[in-house]
Design a protein around this motif. Sequence first.
Motif, PDB file in Angstrom:
ATOM      1  N   THR A  21       0.845  -1.207   0.000  1.00  0.00           N
ATOM      2  CA  THR A  21       0.000   0.000   0.000  1.00  0.00           C
ATOM      3  C   THR A  21       0.874   1.249   0.000  1.00  0.00           C
ATOM      4  O   THR A  21       1.941   1.271   0.611  1.00  0.00           O
ATOM      5  N   CYS A  39      -3.098  -0.927  -1.890  1.00  0.00           N
ATOM      6  CA  CYS A  39      -3.980   0.231  -2.028  1.00  0.00           C
ATOM      7  C   CYS A  39      -3.155   1.469  -2.350  1.00  0.00           C
ATOM      8  O   CYS A  39      -1.966   1.524  -2.068  1.00  0.00           O
ATOM      9  N   VAL A  57      -7.545  -1.066  -3.508  1.00  0.00           N
ATOM     10  CA  VAL A  57      -8.448   0.085  -3.541  1.00  0.00           C
ATOM     11  C   VAL A  57      -7.642   1.328  -3.905  1.00  0.00           C
ATOM     12  O   VAL A  57      -6.505   1.502  -3.454  1.00  0.00           O
TER      13      VAL A  57
END
Length: 189
Positions: A21, A39, A57
């Motif tokens: 991430t 992410c 995401v």
Amino acid sequence: MNYFVHESSYIDDNVAVGSGTKIWHFCHIQSGAVIGENCSLGQNINIGSNVKIGNNVKVQNNVSLYEGVELEDYVFCGPSCVFTNDLTPRCKYPKGSENYKKTLVKTGASIGANATIICGNMIGKNALIGAGAVVTKPVKDYAIVIGNPARQVGWACECGEKLNEALKCAKCQRAYAEKDGNLICNSST
């Protein structure tokens, strides 16, 4: 640390961040938040206490995810989209987090720039929320919604293309069928 955090960002105690991430400039991740793997959180993002974010995401610049919001895997939040968690806020009469309305954004959904998601609603799997839309009620899986208040204007393929009248995607060739007002995928690529 197997994730990246820009030096201008703050991560409170009791936060879980998945491998791969990236958290960019001027972000604040509050206590109890859970962020999945791979992410990308753009500039000036606020992740409220106890917010849950799935894997893969992407949250673009200037988005705040307040307590009560959950994003499943592969959700896209466009720049400056807005989430709420209280239908009748009053500074003088705070309700406390136990009274916040929950908002669930299901796998693969995309929310356009400057869209507003009123709390207590669910955004369906692979739904497409148009830029500037104001979502005041639940959105079905694969639905395309636009406007204020948001209204459905078509169906979106898992790949993001608008489906034709035969409910087939011209880009990836997935075929869908409508059943009881909902869309189901009949094929995959």
